[in-house]
Design an enzyme around this catalytic site. Structure first.
Site, PDB file in Angstrom:
ATOM      1  CE  LYS A  87     -18.135  15.619  -6.262  1.00  0.00           C
ATOM      2  NZ  LYS A  87     -17.371  14.408  -5.950  1.00  0.00           N
TER       3      LYS A  87
ATOM      4  CE1 TYR B 284     -13.838  13.644 -11.952  1.00  0.00           C
ATOM      5  CE2 TYR B 284     -12.373  13.260 -13.817  1.00  0.00           C
ATOM      6  CZ  TYR B 284     -13.371  12.823 -12.965  1.00  0.00           C
ATOM      7  OH  TYR B 284     -13.898  11.564 -13.120  1.00  0.00           O
TER       8      TYR B 284
ATOM      9  CG  ASP C  80     -18.607  20.577 -12.872  1.00  0.00           C
ATOM     10  OD1 ASP C  80     -17.739  19.761 -13.219  1.00  0.00           O
ATOM     11  OD2 ASP C  80     -19.492  20.295 -12.032  1.00  0.00           O
TER      12      ASP C  80
HETATM   13  C1  LIG Z   1     -16.405  19.254 -10.180  1.00  0.00           C
HETATM   14  C2  LIG Z   1     -16.767  17.836 -10.520  1.00  0.00           C
HETATM   15  N1  LIG Z   1     -17.512  17.599 -11.625  1.00  0.00           N
HETATM   16  C3  LIG Z   1     -17.871  16.340 -11.964  1.00  0.00           C
HETATM   17  C4  LIG Z   1     -17.460  15.255 -11.203  1.00  0.00           C
HETATM   18  C5  LIG Z   1     -17.902  13.857 -11.626  1.00  0.00           C
HETATM   19  O1  LIG Z   1     -18.978  13.437 -10.819  1.00  0.00           O
HETATM   20  P1  LIG Z   1     -19.250  11.852 -10.698  1.00  0.00           P
HETATM   21  O2  LIG Z   1     -19.468  11.310 -12.089  1.00  0.00           O
HETATM   22  O3  LIG Z   1     -18.036  11.245 -10.025  1.00  0.00           O
HETATM   23  O4  LIG Z   1     -20.534  11.787  -9.840  1.00  0.00           O
HETATM   24  C6  LIG Z   1     -16.683  15.448 -10.042  1.00  0.00           C
HETATM   25  C7  LIG Z   1     -16.231  14.256  -9.227  1.00  0.00           C
HETATM   26  N2  LIG Z   1     -15.293  14.513  -8.193  1.00  0.00           N
HETATM   27  C8  LIG Z   1     -14.398  13.440  -7.828  1.00  0.00           C
HETATM   28  C9  LIG Z   1     -13.536  13.905  -6.633  1.00  0.00           C
HETATM   29  N3  LIG Z   1     -12.705  14.951  -6.937  1.00  0.00           N
HETATM   30  C10 LIG Z   1     -15.146  12.199  -7.517  1.00  0.00           C
HETATM   31  C11 LIG Z   1     -14.335  11.115  -6.827  1.00  0.00           C
HETATM   32  C12 LIG Z   1     -14.015   9.994  -7.762  1.00  0.00           C
HETATM   33  O5  LIG Z   1     -13.716  10.261  -8.952  1.00  0.00           O
HETATM   34  O6  LIG Z   1     -14.044   8.846  -7.285  1.00  0.00           O
HETATM   35  C13 LIG Z   1     -16.330  16.766  -9.701  1.00  0.00           C
HETATM   36  O7  LIG Z   1     -15.580  17.026  -8.606  1.00  0.00           O
END
Ligand SMILES: Cc1ncc(COP(=O)(O)O)c(CN[C@@H](CN)CCC(=O)O)c1O
Length: 430
Positions: free
Chosen positions: A269, A146, A241
């Site tokens: 994060k 993801y 990523d």
């Molecule tokens: C590897 C990786 N790449 C991009 C993203 C997206 O980041 P954000 O747009 O949520 O800041 C994420 C976001 N992770 C999720 C949890 N697995 C965020 C939690 C959520 O979607 O509320 C990620 O894990």
């Protein structure tokens, strides 16, 4: 340990009145485990507290940012001081330079970077940059990875390799999806076949170098080496990523762990210590294609927000301290060893894996190597039961069998023992 019975039902119904699904991000809705989400009032150290004051040992840590623990004094002080100076200017600030210098110093593969306000923006921008730099349209991602919710990345090809994606998220035009090739993760054969077929048409390959969004899957060194070699041979931009793994699995992230140099890296994060932040960066030649230097446009009103920059700096002051990651890894290893021993004691098929402050737990007797393994071999129902059993005993795990878990420096060995004791109780009832 006493059983907790919060009454979040009303709060959830109130939230649903005007918030779609009652949450501002789907994974928070507990759809993966059933039941009603915990509404958090506040958090400190290793603990979150619900609106009735119940304390939970937290292994979600806001999905990764809280590596120091919640509301770390130095981070809060930095945010307070920054707020006193104003919240946002839409003009450059020295705090952005400090952050950029820090990241480039810690991560040698990065010559230049750009801040954003989320991981999604970072990966979306990195994909556009790779397409602009190479003049190619096709991209490769991997099943189960993801990268945030931008259109190009919310595409999952059918089963098998080299499928041209069919949008799995509604609203992604098929015309868009056809440029995204989705491959099985950690599969050198599939990767090689893809490059044989599409190599010189590919703009980039993007992957989680250690997957954390299909629960935690650590690929082989050989997979990473093959990927690096093929991208170099075909002039394809390799994007790591590291939104989740960056400064989480070790100070240098997964690229340091595997000894692989990607062409671009994305972050999020941890670098904002819990404030909205993302970043992408890498080779100077590629990054110089980004506006205002080059023709790949990318922007953001709050990018490099001073509160996030100064919070991030306070965070890095701790992360770069002597022995930070050794101590964090020791706690992670202690916990997963204890959980495994408790499961074995009760004859529950259970496996774990970990790198640095990130770990995965699986109800299966064989560690999964890719998304299919996770989806087909791991008992998500048993996970849901375990999740609620632990929640009732004051331990907050990710509300999904497809998420990784996170340790913080604030977790004490007493907290870890309490977690293991709770697991022992819950395993006995599974
Ligand atoms: C590897 C990786 N790449 C991009 C993203 C997206 O980041 P954000 O747009 O949520 O800041 C994420 C976001 N992770 C999720 C949890 N697995 C965020 C939690 C959520 O979607 O509320 C990620 O894990």
């Amino acid at each position: 340990m006493t059983h907790i019975r919060p009454t979040n039902e009303k709060l959830f119904n109130d939230a649903k009145r005007h918030i779609a699904g009652g949450v501002n991000s789907p994974v928070r809705a507990f759809a993966g485990v059933g039941g009603v989400p915990v509404f958090v009032q506040r958090a400190k150290g290793a603990y979150i507290y619900d609106t009735e004051g119940h304390a939970y040992i937290d292994y979600v840590g806001s999905w990764g940012p809280m590596i120091l623990g919640h509301a770390h004094d130095k981070v809060i002080d930095a945010v307070k001081a920054a707020a006193e100076d104003g919240l946002s200017f839409g003009a450059p600030t020295p705090s952005e330079t400090t952050m950029a210098d820090l990241i480039c110093q810690i991560v040698p593969s990065i010559d230049l970077l750009r801040m954003t306000s989320s991981g999604t923006e970072a990966t979306m921008s990195a994909i556009r940059l790779a397409r602009g730099y190479t003049g190619r349209d096709k991209i490769v991602k991997f099943e189960g990875c993801y990268h945030g919710h931008s259109d190009s990345l919310l595409v999952k090809a059918g089963s098998g390799m080299l499928d041209i994606g069919e949008p799995t998220s509604k609203g992604v035009p098929a015309d868009f999806a056809k440029h995204t090739v989705t491959l099985p993760y950690n599969d050198i054969e599939a990767l090689t076949a893809c490059f044989e077929k599409f190599g010189d048409e590919l703009a980039c390959v993007i992957l989680e170098p250690i997957a954390g969004n299909m629960n935690m899957v650590i690929p082989s060194h050989e997979f990473h080496q093959a990927l690096r070699r093929l991208c170099t041979e075909h002039g394809v931009v390799l994007i790591f990523d590291e939104v989740m793994t960056g400064f989480r699995v070790g100070l240098g992230g997964a690229q340091a762990h595997f000894g692989i140099t990607p062409d671009l890296t994305t972050f999020g994060k941890i670098i904002g210590a819990g404030l909205p932040v993302g970043a992408f960066g890498g080779q100077r030649e590629i990054m110089e294609c980004i506006a205002p230097l080059g023709g790949v446009y990318q922007a953001g009103t709050l990018s490099g927000n001073p509160l996030a920059m100064r919070a991030g700096k306070a965070m890095f002051d701790e992360l770069t301290g002597e022995g930070f990651y050794e101590s964090l890894s020791k706690k992670t290893d202690y916990l997963i060893k204890g959980l495994k021993a408790a499961a074995d004691k009760h004859g529950v098929p259970f496996e774990t894996c970990a790198v640095g402050g990130m770990f995965g737990i699986f109800f299966t007797d064989q560690l999964p190597k890719n998304f299919n393994d996770v989806a087909s071999r791991c008992d998500a129902k048993k996970f849901a039961k375990f999740f609620h059993g632990m929640l009732d005993l004051g331990v907050y795990l990710a509300p999904s069998a497809f998420e990784a878990a996170f340790m913080s420096a604030a977790h004490t060995y007493e907290d870890l023992d309490k977690t293991i004791e709770a697991a022992d109780q819950v395993f006995s009832q599974l």
